[in-house]
Each structure stands twice: as C-alpha cells, then as structure tokens.
Scaffold this motif. Structure first.
Motif, PDB file in Angstrom:
ATOM      1  N   SER A 140     -30.018 -18.488  -8.340  1.00 56.18           N
ATOM      2  CA  SER A 140     -29.635 -18.454 -10.077  1.00 56.18           C
ATOM      3  C   SER A 140     -28.424 -19.464 -10.256  1.00 56.18           C
ATOM      4  N   LEU A 141     -28.132 -20.290 -11.830  1.00 59.90           N
ATOM      5  CA  LEU A 141     -27.582 -20.530 -12.161  1.00 59.90           C
ATOM      6  C   LEU A 141     -26.920 -20.168 -13.566  1.00 59.90           C
ATOM      7  N   THR A 142     -27.222 -18.992 -13.965  1.00 61.98           N
ATOM      8  CA  THR A 142     -27.173 -18.902 -15.050  1.00 61.98           C
ATOM      9  C   THR A 142     -25.396 -19.185 -16.122  1.00 61.98           C
ATOM     10  N   ALA A 143     -24.988 -18.603 -14.784  1.00 58.54           N
ATOM     11  CA  ALA A 143     -23.369 -18.525 -15.036  1.00 58.54           C
ATOM     12  C   ALA A 143     -22.815 -20.127 -16.054  1.00 58.54           C
ATOM     13  N   ALA A 144     -23.462 -21.360 -14.993  1.00 58.16           N
ATOM     14  CA  ALA A 144     -22.707 -22.328 -15.401  1.00 58.16           C
ATOM     15  C   ALA A 144     -23.373 -22.663 -15.926  1.00 58.16           C
ATOM     16  N   ILE A 145     -24.967 -22.818 -16.407  1.00 62.13           N
ATOM     17  CA  ILE A 145     -25.755 -23.504 -18.205  1.00 62.13           C
ATOM     18  C   ILE A 145     -25.563 -23.051 -19.594  1.00 62.13           C
ATOM     19  N   SER A 146     -24.890 -21.575 -18.651  1.00 64.78           N
ATOM     20  CA  SER A 146     -24.807 -20.953 -20.280  1.00 64.78           C
ATOM     21  C   SER A 146     -23.619 -21.632 -21.185  1.00 64.78           C
ATOM     22  N   LYS A 147     -24.632 -21.518 -22.862  1.00 66.69           N
ATOM     23  CA  LYS A 147     -23.968 -22.393 -24.096  1.00 66.69           C
ATOM     24  C   LYS A 147     -21.835 -21.487 -24.352  1.00 66.69           C
ATOM     25  N   GLN A 148     -21.800 -20.650 -23.594  1.00 63.58           N
ATOM     26  CA  GLN A 148     -19.953 -20.048 -23.159  1.00 63.58           C
ATOM     27  C   GLN A 148     -19.679 -21.430 -22.853  1.00 63.58           C
ATOM     28  N   ASN A 149     -20.160 -21.127 -21.777  1.00 64.43           N
ATOM     29  CA  ASN A 149     -19.661 -22.669 -20.027  1.00 64.43           C
ATOM     30  C   ASN A 149     -19.568 -23.691 -19.840  1.00 64.43           C
ATOM     31  N   LYS A 150     -20.426 -24.263 -20.240  1.00 65.39           N
ATOM     32  CA  LYS A 150     -20.746 -25.589 -20.478  1.00 65.39           C
ATOM     33  C   LYS A 150     -19.518 -27.144 -20.290  1.00 65.39           C
ATOM     34  N   ASN A 151     -18.755 -26.370 -21.411  1.00 69.24           N
ATOM     35  CA  ASN A 151     -17.124 -27.260 -21.816  1.00 69.24           C
ATOM     36  C   ASN A 151     -16.848 -27.158 -20.758  1.00 69.24           C
ATOM     37  N   ARG A 152     -17.128 -26.320 -18.693  1.00 65.38           N
ATOM     38  CA  ARG A 152     -16.361 -25.984 -18.465  1.00 65.38           C
ATOM     39  C   ARG A 152     -16.740 -27.113 -17.098  1.00 65.38           C
ATOM     40  N   ASN A 153     -17.548 -27.693 -17.329  1.00 63.97           N
ATOM     41  CA  ASN A 153     -18.569 -28.359 -15.915  1.00 63.97           C
ATOM     42  C   ASN A 153     -18.347 -30.001 -17.211  1.00 63.97           C
ATOM     43  N   ARG A 154     -17.690 -30.700 -15.682  1.00 63.79           N
ATOM     44  CA  ARG A 154     -17.622 -32.030 -15.663  1.00 63.79           C
ATOM     45  C   ARG A 154     -19.065 -33.054 -15.725  1.00 63.79           C
ATOM     46  N   TYR A 155     -19.645 -32.095 -15.051  1.00 58.58           N
ATOM     47  CA  TYR A 155     -21.212 -33.230 -15.307  1.00 58.58           C
ATOM     48  C   TYR A 155     -21.573 -32.192 -15.276  1.00 58.58           C
ATOM     49  N   THR A 156     -23.465 -32.308 -15.608  1.00 60.84           N
ATOM     50  CA  THR A 156     -23.894 -31.004 -16.260  1.00 60.84           C
ATOM     51  C   THR A 156     -25.105 -30.817 -15.496  1.00 60.84           C
ATOM     52  N   ASN A 157     -25.278 -31.827 -14.026  1.00 53.20           N
ATOM     53  CA  ASN A 157     -25.883 -31.955 -13.580  1.00 53.20           C
ATOM     54  C   ASN A 157     -25.216 -31.488 -11.406  1.00 53.20           C
ATOM     55  N   VAL A 158     -24.063 -30.795 -11.811  1.00 50.08           N
ATOM     56  CA  VAL A 158     -23.441 -30.004 -10.756  1.00 50.08           C
ATOM     57  C   VAL A 158     -22.967 -29.258 -11.294  1.00 50.08           C
ATOM     58  N   THR A 159     -23.231 -27.817 -10.623  1.00 53.24           N
ATOM     59  CA  THR A 159     -23.025 -26.537 -10.867  1.00 53.24           C
ATOM     60  C   THR A 159     -22.978 -25.749  -9.968  1.00 53.24           C
ATOM     61  N   PRO A 160     -22.508 -23.977  -9.565  1.00 56.66           N
ATOM     62  CA  PRO A 160     -22.590 -23.599  -8.711  1.00 56.66           C
ATOM     63  C   PRO A 160     -23.337 -22.261  -8.884  1.00 56.66           C
ATOM     64  N   TRP A 161     -24.333 -22.196  -7.789  1.00 56.74           N
ATOM     65  CA  TRP A 161     -24.921 -20.985  -7.506  1.00 56.74           C
ATOM     66  C   TRP A 161     -24.188 -19.845  -8.266  1.00 56.74           C
ATOM     67  N   ASN A 162     -24.802 -18.919  -8.940  1.00 53.56           N
ATOM     68  CA  ASN A 162     -23.957 -17.380  -9.343  1.00 53.56           C
ATOM     69  C   ASN A 162     -23.786 -16.448  -8.015  1.00 53.56           C
ATOM     70  N   GLU A 163     -24.351 -17.192  -6.981  1.00 54.49           N
ATOM     71  CA  GLU A 163     -24.483 -15.877  -6.102  1.00 54.49           C
ATOM     72  C   GLU A 163     -22.910 -16.409  -4.823  1.00 54.49           C
TER      73      GLU A 163
END
Length: 348
Positions: free
Chosen positions: A71-94
């Motif tokens: 699951s990637l829910t934390a990384a792709i939530s609206k609240q956190n999107k501006n904390r990602n440098r790239y939209t397609n590279v995110t951490p697994w929740n686990e």
C-alpha cells in the motif's frame, strides 16, 4: 511466474574431435560462481523480471490499499503530495520512516524508507535509510528525521550519504539543505508549523574537507535540540550522473571505507547511514548494494565460493525492492554491479 527460478545451464555434447575439450570447458564454467558466467542477456532478463514483479506490487497496492503490504496511501494522500520530489517514486506504507509529530492531526510523512539487508544466513547484515533528496519545503523535516532516528538508535552520531549533484543539466536534483561553513540554521518556527516535536532544532556547519582524491566533500555538522546534540558526518559524492553509473568503483570503495570508519566511532550503537540521491532509488540503491556486498571483499569472495549458484546481485536488489520501490533503477546500474562483482572476484 517463479521469481526464484534458477537459471538453466545447458551442456552441448558435440560428437567430434573438439567435443571432449568443449565439454570440459563447460564443466569448468559450471564450477565457477554464476556471477562470473552470467551473460548480458541473462542480466537484462533478470532486471526485467524485477521490474515485472514490482509493477504487480504497485498495482496490488493501489487496488487494495487497506489490506496490501504494498500500500502507498500515505505517500499519495493529498496532504502529503507536496512532500514528494517525484510523483512516481514513493515509499511503501510498510517500511516508511515516520516523522516525530506532537499529535495525529499533523502529518508524519517523509519520503524515506527503512532498509535492512541480509546475505548468506546473516553473515552479512547492514541497515540503511533510503531517502529522496530534500526539497526546500522539507529541509526541517529531513533534519528532524535525522535527529529522531539518532535518538531511536541511542547514539550521538549521524551519517548522511549524498550521491547526487545539486543540479544536473540545469535541473535541480536536490535542495542545498545544509548551511555553509560557519553558518547555523534554526528550524524552530517551521517545526512548530509542521507539528514536529523538536521545536528548537538547529544545525551548524563546523568543518568541511575533501577526500584526498577530491571525489567527495565531507561536512561535519552539529544537530541540536534542547540539551542534546548530534555530530553529523555528511558525505557529498557529486560525480555520479542521474540514471547512470559512477565513473569508477574506486570512489565508492573509498566512500564505503570512510563511512565504516565513522560507524566504528560508536561500536555499541553504530549509526544507520541515511542515503539519498535525487529520488532516493537509483544511485542510492546501487550504493547500498555496493556497500553491503563489497565493503568486506574477503567475506564477499568467501560467500561466493561457498554458494557458487547464488546470484547475490539479484537477491540483494530483490530484497531492496521489497522495502523501497525502484531501487537500482536502471539496467545500466544493475549491470554495473555485476561488472564490479566480477572485477573484485577476479582481480583481488
């Protein structure tokens, strides 16, 4: 698809005067570690296999966000999107690192992952944190993570390994997130705004020095909150282009050795290196594989000789990608690791 399938080695018996010698040659190749005999096409096939497995994980994580370990829910939530440098590279929740927040109404998200590598029944074990290159709006979060992880490790030393230039071909790859020599930055107001517990956090640059080959810059910093302070060793290796391989493995070996020296300053609770490039996957993952497998070359060769059929590169990258997506991002970087594996085994 069986992701643990073993490569099939075929022996061709040729009924002529050269048959015996060819057969002997084939048998000798079988006795060599697989890392020495694997072909470029087999390497490419294994890399494609890693990508296919990962694609299926991402699909599962997006389709089953509440039950999947991918699951990637934390990384792709609206609240956190501006904390990602790239939209397609995110951490697994686990495996994601969580920021130290005062209450649940604030976000604990940072684009960083815990990495634990183990090879050959734990004879090689190493831990890291893989992180994207900080953005200008996540500087305070990055330094808060550094302080908090040091507290959890119960040490007063931190190691940061930066394997990207700040700018490449006119594009910003990472924020200049540390102060110049003699400068001191305070993150108090920004940490209050983000709900982070270290509301008096400061970082000060106290020393800078280049290694003897001018391959990387070592900056020593003091990270402080309250009565506690951490000595941070920041290694900046700036000669590695995005999505490519380093110009040589020698700087990686020197960097790995220097990092290991710093870790030994606290043998009881050695610091876990925080490794980042721009996205925190390609160059970061490649360096981690290098540091994990080749830091102790004698042990690497011993493991290879006792397990000649084991593909240490594939298994290590597979481990990495279960903890952070896209690690060792390109086939060039993946192939580079096989080249290094062969060179170390044959030449030293």
């Amino acid at each position: 698809m069986n992701i643990f399938k073993k490569p099939i080695i075929q022996i061709n018996n040729i009924g002529n005067s050269n048959g015996k010698s060819l057969n002997n040659q084939s048998q000798q190749q079988q006795q060599q570690p697989i890392l020495l005999t694997i072909t470029p096409q087999e390497i490419r096939n294994k890399f494609d296999e890693l990508n296919e497995v990962e694609s299926n994980r991402i699909i599962e994580g997006l389709n089953s966000p509440t039950t999947s370990i991918w699951s990637l829910t934390a990384a792709i939530s609206k609240q956190n999107k501006n904390r990602n440098r790239y939209t397609n590279v995110t951490p697994w929740n686990e495996t994601r690192v969580k920021l130290p927040i005062k209450q649940d109404s604030y976000s604990d998200y940072i684009n960083a992952s815990y990495i634990n590598l183990s090879t050959s029944k734990n004879s090689m074990k190493n831990s890291y944190i893989a992180c994207q290159g900080p953005l200008d709006n996540t500087r305070n979060q990055f330094w808060s993570m550094c302080f908090n992880e040091s507290e959890k490790q119960q040490n007063d030393i931190g190691i940061i390994v930066m394997v990207t230039p700040l700018i490449e071909q006119g594009l910003v790859k990472c924020d200049k997130y540390w102060p110049e020599l003699g400068e001191k930055w305070s993150f108090g107001s920004k940490n209050l705004e983000d709900g982070l517990i270290y509301d008096d956090l400061t970082v000060e640059n106290i020393n800078e020095s280049y290694d003897e080959n001018n391959d990387y810059l070592l900056t020593e910093l003091i990270l402080k909150s309250g009565l506690k302070q951490k000595k941070i060793y920041h290694f900046y290796y700036y000669k590695w282009a995005d999505a490519r391989t380093p110009p040589s493995s020698i700087p990686l070996q020197n960097l790995s050795n220097h990092i290991n020296e710093i870790k030994q300053l606290d043998e009881q609770n050695p610091p876990v290196p925080i490794v980042h490039c721009s996205a925190g996957v390609g160059r970061s993952g490649t360096f981690m594989v290098y540091d994990h497998l080749f830091k102790n070359k004698a042990k690497y060769k011993e493991i290879l000789k006792s397990n000649p059929t084991k593909d240490l590169i594939y298994k290590t990258v597979f481990q990495l990608r279960t903890q952070r997506m896209m690690m060792v991002q390109t086939v060039y970087q993946y192939n580079f690791l096989y080249d290094v594996a062969r060179d170390i085994y044959n030449n030293e």
